[in-house]
Design an enzyme around this catalytic site. Structure first.
Site, mmCIF file in Angstrom:
data_model
loop_
_atom_site.group_PDB
_atom_site.id
_atom_site.type_symbol
_atom_site.label_atom_id
_atom_site.label_comp_id
_atom_site.label_asym_id
_atom_site.label_seq_id
_atom_site.Cartn_x
_atom_site.Cartn_y
_atom_site.Cartn_z
ATOM 1 N N ARG A 294 0.077 6.213 12.645
ATOM 2 C CA ARG A 294 0.290 4.857 12.356
ATOM 3 C C ARG A 294 1.803 5.035 12.128
ATOM 4 O O ARG A 294 2.022 5.602 10.880
ATOM 5 C CB ARG A 294 -0.609 4.298 11.340
ATOM 6 C CG ARG A 294 0.200 3.126 10.773
ATOM 7 C CD ARG A 294 -0.797 2.490 9.839
ATOM 8 N NE ARG A 294 -1.632 3.043 8.900
ATOM 9 C CZ ARG A 294 -1.076 3.269 7.767
ATOM 10 N NH1 ARG A 294 0.256 2.749 7.433
ATOM 11 N NH2 ARG A 294 -1.675 3.909 6.684
ATOM 12 N N HIS A 298 -0.035 -0.183 7.005
ATOM 13 C CA HIS A 298 -1.330 -0.253 7.457
ATOM 14 C C HIS A 298 -1.364 -1.895 7.788
ATOM 15 O O HIS A 298 -1.931 -2.250 8.807
ATOM 16 C CB HIS A 298 -2.292 -0.140 6.411
ATOM 17 C CG HIS A 298 -3.752 -0.755 6.524
ATOM 18 N ND1 HIS A 298 -4.504 0.109 7.547
ATOM 19 C CD2 HIS A 298 -4.449 -1.564 6.118
ATOM 20 C CE1 HIS A 298 -5.692 -0.514 7.741
ATOM 21 N NE2 HIS A 298 -5.709 -1.525 6.660
ATOM 22 N N TYR A 307 2.823 6.772 -0.383
ATOM 23 C CA TYR A 307 1.631 7.619 -0.400
ATOM 24 C C TYR A 307 1.976 8.724 0.705
ATOM 25 O O TYR A 307 1.097 9.638 0.908
ATOM 26 C CB TYR A 307 0.306 6.997 -0.229
ATOM 27 C CG TYR A 307 0.162 6.085 1.100
ATOM 28 C CD1 TYR A 307 0.123 6.485 2.443
ATOM 29 C CD2 TYR A 307 0.204 4.562 0.828
ATOM 30 C CE1 TYR A 307 -0.062 5.802 3.246
ATOM 31 C CE2 TYR A 307 0.334 3.912 1.929
ATOM 32 C CZ TYR A 307 0.043 4.321 2.976
ATOM 33 O OH TYR A 307 -0.162 3.305 4.271
#
Length: 401
Positions: A294, A298, A307
Site C-alpha cells: 500500500r 490506509h 508507523y
C-alpha cells in the site's frame, strides 16, 4: 509484562527478536526478508520489465499479445489517475473519506480481468480497480464516499457485489454465494461459474475469514480467496498477525494456496485464471496471496508516517506495477511515446470527468434513506418514514413564522 515475539524465524535461523514494540531496524529487516515475496513467489514480469517464463502459468496468458498488454497498462493508468483524483477531492471536502488503492493496481486489474461474465466478485472497500474491470462506472463508486448512496450499480449485471465496510464480512457472503453455485450445479466444466472474494492481510485475523475458509472447504465451493497482502493492516504489519506466509494457511483447511507478485499484472492475471478455472471445474476453493504494498495511507483519515519508514516506501517505488509494464512494452517495441502520452491524456480526461460529476452531484432527498430497506412494503418502516418527514417539515414551518 512479558515481552512480545516480533519475528518468527524458520527453525535453525536463530532466535526471534522480542520487544514490546519493533525497532526501526527490525521493521526494515523484516521488510527486506520478504520484499520479493519469498522463493515460492509466482512472477512473470520483473520490476525491470523482463519476462520470466513459467511452465505452469504461461498457458494462462497465451492470449495476452502486445495489444492486450497495452490494454492492461491502460487499465492501470486510468484506475490510478481516478484514485489520485478521488484522493484530492476528499482533501477538498468533496468526499467524506477515500480509500486509496495506490500500488495495488496490478493485483486488482489482473484478477478482475480474469473473471468471466457469469462469475461474481465480492469486494471489501478498496477494490476500485476490480469494479472498473467489471464494467462498473467509477462515478457510481463516488456516491458511497460522498455518503449519498450505498452502491449505484446493478451488482447482478456487473457480477460485482456492493462494497463491504465491515472487515472480513464479505468472505462469509461470498462463501454462501459460492455454495449456492455448487448446490445449483453451476460448476463442473469450462462453462462453470466461480466466485472471487477480496480482503486484505488484516482481515485474515478476523473470524469471518476463517469461517469462510471452513465452509468453502467443507462444501468444495467454487471460491477464490484473493488476499491483497499490502503488508499493513492500518498500522499493524503482517508480521504481527501470522507466523507463516498467509498463503500457507490454506493447507490447514485442505485447499491449495499460492503467493503471486501482486505488482505483476501478468502474473496476477495468470494465477487468477488458474484459480478460477480450478473452482469452476469443481475442484474446490483456492487461496491467492497477492504480495503487494500500500503506497498511500490506509484511508484519508490515516497518517502512515506515524508507523512506517520512508525507506520502505522508497524501496517499493522501484517495484511499481505500472512502470514494469511500461518498461516491457518500450523495451520490446510494443509501444512508443505517443502511445504513453495518449493514455495519460485519456486518464486526465477520465479524472476530469469524475471531478466534474462529483462537484455537481445532486444531494439525495431525505426520504431516500428509507428506500430499498426491504424488498416489499413494511408498515413499521413506512411509519418511521412519515414521522421523520413530519419532523423535518416542522423546521420549515417554524422558519415561515
Amino acid at each position: 509484562m512479558p515481552s512480545e515475539q516480533w519475528t518468527h524465524p524458520e527453525p535453525g535461523d536463530g532466535p526471534a527478536a522480542v520487544a514490546a514494540q519493533p525497532s526501526p531496524e527490525q521493521v526494515i529487516a523484516g521488510l527486506r526478508a520478504t520484499s520479493e515475496g519469498g522463493a515460492e513467489l509466482t512472477q512473470l514480469l520483473t520490476p525491470e520489465g523482463e519476462r520470466v517464463p513459467s511452465p505452469q502459468f504461461d498457458k494462462y496468458v497465451e492470449d495476452i499479445d502486445a495489444e492486450a498488454l497495452r490494454g492492461l497498462y491502460r487499465d492501470m493508468v486510468l484506475v490510478r489517475r481516478a484514485d489520485r483524483e478521488a484522493n484530492a477531492m476528499q482533501r477538498q471536502g468533496q468526499l467524506g473519506i477515500w480509500v486509496p488503492l495506490l500500488g495495488q493496481e496490478a493485483a486488482q486489474i489482473g484478477s478482475g480481468r480474469a473473471l468471466k461474465p457469469n462469475d461474481m466478485a465480492f469486494p471489501s472497500y478498496r477494490e476500485h480497480g476490480v469494479a472498473y474491470a467489471r464494467g462498473v462506472d467509477m462515478k457510481d463508486l463516488l456516491g458511497i464516499f460522498r455518503c449519498t448512496d450505498h452502491s449505484g450499480w446493478d451488482y447482478q449485471r456487473h457480477g460485482f457485489h456492493p462494497y463491504t465496510i465491515v472487515i472480513g464480512n464479505q468472505v462469509l457472503n461470498a462463501a454462501g454465494y459460492a455454495m449456492g453455485q455448487k448446490f445449483e450445479g453451476k460448476v463442473g466444466d469450462d462453462d462453470g461459474e466461480a466466485t472471487i472474494v477480496y480482503f486484505g492481510d488484516g482481515a485474515t485475523s478476523q473470524g469471518d475469514v476463517h469461517e469462510g475458509f471452513v465452509w468453502a472447504a467443507v462444501y468444495d465451493a467454487p471460491l477464490v480467496f484473493f488476499c491483497q497482502n499490502n503488508q499493513w493492516a492500518i498500522s499493524e504489519p503482517t508480521e504481527r498477525q501470522s507466523r507463516l506466509p498467509l498463503y500457507q494457511r490454506a493447507r490447514g483447511y485442505g485447499f491449495p494456496g499460492i503467493r503471486v507478485d501482486g505488482n505483476d499484472v501478468l502474473a496476477c492475471l495468470a494465477v487468477s485464471r488458474w484459480a478460477l478455472d480450478e473452482c469452476r471445474h469443481g475442484n474446490g476453493p483456492v487461496l491467492i496471496e497477492a504480495f503487494t504494498y500500500r503506497m498511500d495511507a490506509h484511508t484519508t483519515t490515516d497518517d502512515p508516517t506515524r508507523y512506517r519508514l520512508s525507506d520502505e516506501l522508497e524501496e517499493w517505488k522501484l517495484k511499481d506495477p505500472i512502470e514494469r509494464v511500461r518498461a516491457y512494452l518500450a523495451r520490446n517495441g510494443h509501444a512508443d511515446q505517443a502511445f504513453f502520452d495518449s493514455v495519460q491524456a485519456e486518464a486526465d480526461s477520465f479524472a476530469a470527468d469524475l471531478r466534474e460529476y462529483t462537484f455537481n452531484m445532486p444531494e439525495p432527498p431525505p426520504e431516500r434513506i428509507f428506500s430499498n430497506v426491504y424488498a416489499e412494503g413494511n408498515p413499521v418502516l413506512e411509519a418511521q418514514r412519515e414521522e421523520f418527514l413530519s419532523y423535518l417539515d416542522g423546521f420549515v414551518s417554524a422558519g415561515e413564522h
